[in-house]
Structure formats: C-alpha cells, structure tokens
Design an enzyme around this catalytic site. Structure first.
Site, short mmCIF file in Angstrom:
data_model
loop_
_atom_site.label_atom_id
_atom_site.label_comp_id
_atom_site.label_asym_id
_atom_site.label_seq_id
_atom_site.Cartn_x
_atom_site.Cartn_y
_atom_site.Cartn_z
N HIS A 55 -6.92 0.12 -5.70
CA HIS A 55 -7.98 -0.07 -4.82
C HIS A 55 -8.85 1.16 -4.43
O HIS A 55 -8.50 2.42 -4.53
CB HIS A 55 -7.39 -0.75 -3.37
CG HIS A 55 -6.87 0.37 -2.70
ND1 HIS A 55 -7.47 1.28 -1.63
CD2 HIS A 55 -5.44 0.64 -2.64
CE1 HIS A 55 -6.54 1.99 -1.01
NE2 HIS A 55 -5.33 1.74 -1.49
N GLU A 93 -8.80 -2.98 0.42
CA GLU A 93 -7.26 -3.04 0.61
C GLU A 93 -6.77 -2.52 1.74
O GLU A 93 -5.83 -3.06 2.40
CB GLU A 93 -6.70 -2.08 -0.27
CG GLU A 93 -5.23 -2.27 -0.61
CD GLU A 93 -4.39 -1.26 0.21
OE1 GLU A 93 -3.20 -1.39 0.09
OE2 GLU A 93 -4.81 -0.46 0.58
N GLU A 94 -7.49 -1.55 2.54
CA GLU A 94 -6.92 -0.76 3.80
C GLU A 94 -7.05 -1.59 4.94
O GLU A 94 -6.55 -1.35 6.11
CB GLU A 94 -7.67 0.58 3.97
CG GLU A 94 -7.55 1.51 3.04
CD GLU A 94 -5.88 2.19 2.87
OE1 GLU A 94 -5.22 1.69 3.70
OE2 GLU A 94 -5.76 2.93 2.18
N HIS A 124 -2.58 8.95 4.74
CA HIS A 124 -3.37 8.56 5.66
C HIS A 124 -3.70 9.52 6.63
O HIS A 124 -3.80 9.64 8.13
CB HIS A 124 -2.67 7.53 6.51
CG HIS A 124 -2.84 5.95 6.01
ND1 HIS A 124 -3.35 4.84 6.56
CD2 HIS A 124 -3.03 5.90 4.59
CE1 HIS A 124 -3.54 3.73 5.73
NE2 HIS A 124 -3.38 4.51 4.51
#
Length: 348
Positions: A66, A204-205, A315
C-alpha cells in the site's frame, strides 16, 4: 553506508506526501518506475496502480503493497486561526506534540507545527488530548489562514529520511519501504512462468479499501502482501512479547487481526527462505490489519501469504527499519516468485 538497494529511491518514496485517498504523488513515482519494467501499467478509479508482467502459465499472482501513509484532513479553522484536523489512519496523540507538518493547499505546501505548551507555565492537559483536539499552527493571521487553507486540505508529517546505524529512519516507512520492495521486485522479474501483477494499493490505513477492489478486478490464483510489522524489541518489552526483532530477517506472516494466512503458502515461504539461506522470522501480530486480509476474501477465497519488514515505532514520524531486513524481504519474495509456476497446490 553502502546498501544492497537503491537508497535514493527509498528516501524519495518515504519523503513524498500521500495520505489515504490522496496518494497521487506516490502514484506518479510508482508509474515512473514501473513503466520500463513491466508489460503494461494501469490504474483504477480508486487510484490503485497495477504493473503486469505476462507469464506463460495459466496462473496469476498478485504482489501488493500500500502507498498511503497516515495523515490528517483539515476540518475547520478555529476562532484564533489555528487549523483543526481529523485523523486519516491510526495516530497516538502523544507522538504529535512538537512536530513539524505540511498542509497541502491548492496554492502549494504550507509549513506548520503542532505545538506543545511549555512546562514553564505549569503544563496543560496535553496528555488527555485526542487527535480531534489537535491544532496546527501555520504562523499566520486568521484571515490569511482562511484565505489559503480549505476544509479538506491534507496534512502530513514533515520529516527527512536518514541513515541510523544499520537502519533507516523516517516518516512513512510504513509502507513506502514495501512499495520500494515492490519496485525492486519488478526490476528483478525476468520471463516469469506465472503472470505477476505488481500492485500499489490505496487507502490501506483506513480499512484495506484498495486491496479489496483489486481482489475483485484481478481474481488472482495467489496473493502476497508486502507490509511493515511491529518490531517491539525494546527495553520495555519482555523478549517473549516481541512480535519481531529488528535485523533478524524478513518476517513471514502467520496472522494479524485481519487474516490468518494460508498455511501452505507460509510453509513454502519458509522452505524458500531456508533453501536460499535467507534470514527470516515468523510474525504473529495480535492487533492491526493489512492488505493481506483484503486480498484473501475480495473475490471468493484466495490463498494468501505476506512478507513483512520489521519496523520500530510504527505510526510515528520516526519509524525505523533495518537495511538487512529490507534486502532480505526483497530476496525472499523474489525467490518465491521465481519458483511460482502454478504447480503448487494451496487448497486446504
């Protein structure tokens, strides 16, 4: 430091801004790099990019990574001219204090900071803030902010990519390092037996959205996802609680919260790694999903596996991956694809 791969391309990818739904700048790099390496390149209405190398066998494999990074969207300008934001992806508010950001406006990039109240004034309730409460300071009067910033503009972290010992650190290592691996694999593939689709996915996130649509459009016989995974090999964690260890090799995914990988696929990944002498480890991720889950069930049932790159501080603006693990993930996936000719039975 000398790397076994194109560090400059990896740095370009990680430093490029591309939050969920707005991956265009990254997509341009992917298309540029794929054009001369594949038979044809296409993109869809969501923004997924597919570079296909045609094989002779009646067998199709998707390899996906992604493109999006976690970021924010502007939701309003407050009464003092600070920019209120809404999260795109999973953030811990604690890591946002005292960070530099970039607001992507129609007029161009606008630098900003997410400030933190100094201790001299007795502190504040920063520790209890949620992402929804965070404000971006662009250093301009309210009227000028309202003139330059619109609701819906994107905000991303402003961070350089740097060598860090035997590692590489920067923003959006998750998952640009895997997009980089995808592009390296496209360079290596030469006259494959199977048709291979190199897919750079979007969003994707925020729910594996791009992968789900790709699974419908392509209907592969096998799908492999490339992504990062947690390396919590830190002093605060007991060894038995480590998901992966930095520098111990590419991770072969067994499960995460979105998927339990096909056991025949992950066993063959292990066999390839052992046969090629590639350092590897196994990933059992208690929380967090990946495109693997989206690919597994988007078009009926598809056998899936995943190769992950261990990454510390996921993250956050300072994610860290080991150069040897990056190279190992590329080597393992390349060797696996070279032996994928449609004769392996993944039915259970």
């Amino acid at each position: 430091m000398d790397y076994d791969f194109d560090y400059d391309l990896l740095a370009e990818l990680t430093e490029t801004h591309g939050p969920p739904g707005y991956e265009g700048n990254v997509r341009d790099i992917v298309r540029r790099e794929l054009e001369d390496e594949v038979d044809h390149v296409e993109s869809d209405a969501m923004g997924n990019v597919v570079g296909t190398v045609e094989g002779e066998a009646d067998h199709e494999v998707v390899v996906a990574a992604h493109m999006d990074e976690i970021g924010f969207m502007v939701r309003r300008i407050d009464e003092k001219g600070f920019v209120a934001i809404d999260a795109l992806g999973g953030w811990d508010p604690e890591v946002l204090r005292a960070q530099r950001v970039v607001v992507q406006t129609e007029q161009g990039k606008l630098p900003g900071v997410i400030g933190s109240v100094p201790p001299h004034t007795g502190g504040s309730d920063d520790d209890e803030r949620e992402v929804h409460d965070v404000r971006v300071d662009v250093g301009l009067p309210k009227a000028e902010v309202e003139e330059r910033v619109d609701v819906g503009d994107l905000v991303t972290m402003d961070q350089r990519t740097e060598p860090l010992g035997g590692c590489i650190s920067g923003k959006s290592i998750d998952n640009r390092v895997s997009v980089f691996a995808l592009l390296e694999l496209a360079r290596r593939v030469d006259d494959p037996a199977a048709t291979i689709h190199f897919v750079a996915t979007v969003q994707e996130e925020v729910g594996l959205r791009g992968a789900q649509t790709i699974g419908v459009d392509l209907d592969p016989d096998l799908a492999l996802a490339l992504d990062t995974t947690v390396a919590n090999d830190l002093s605060d964690f007991d060894e038995y609680d480590h998901v992966t260890d930095l520098g111990a090799g590419a991770a072969i995914k067994l499960k995460d919260s979105s998927v339990i990988t096909n056991r025949k696929v992950h066993r063959r990944l292990r066999e390839v790694a052992e046969g090629e002498g590639i350092d590897h480890q196994f990933e059992v991720l208690p929380a967090g999903g990946t495109d693997t889950g989206g690919l597994q069930r988007a078009h009926g049932s598809v056998p899936v596996g995943a190769v992950s790159i261990p990454t510390r501080y996921l993250h956050t603006p300072t994610e860290v991956a080991h150069a040897d693990d990056i190279a190992g993930a590329i080597d393992l996936t390349a060797a696996f694809l070279a032996s994928e000719d449609g004769t392996h039975d993944y039915t259970l």
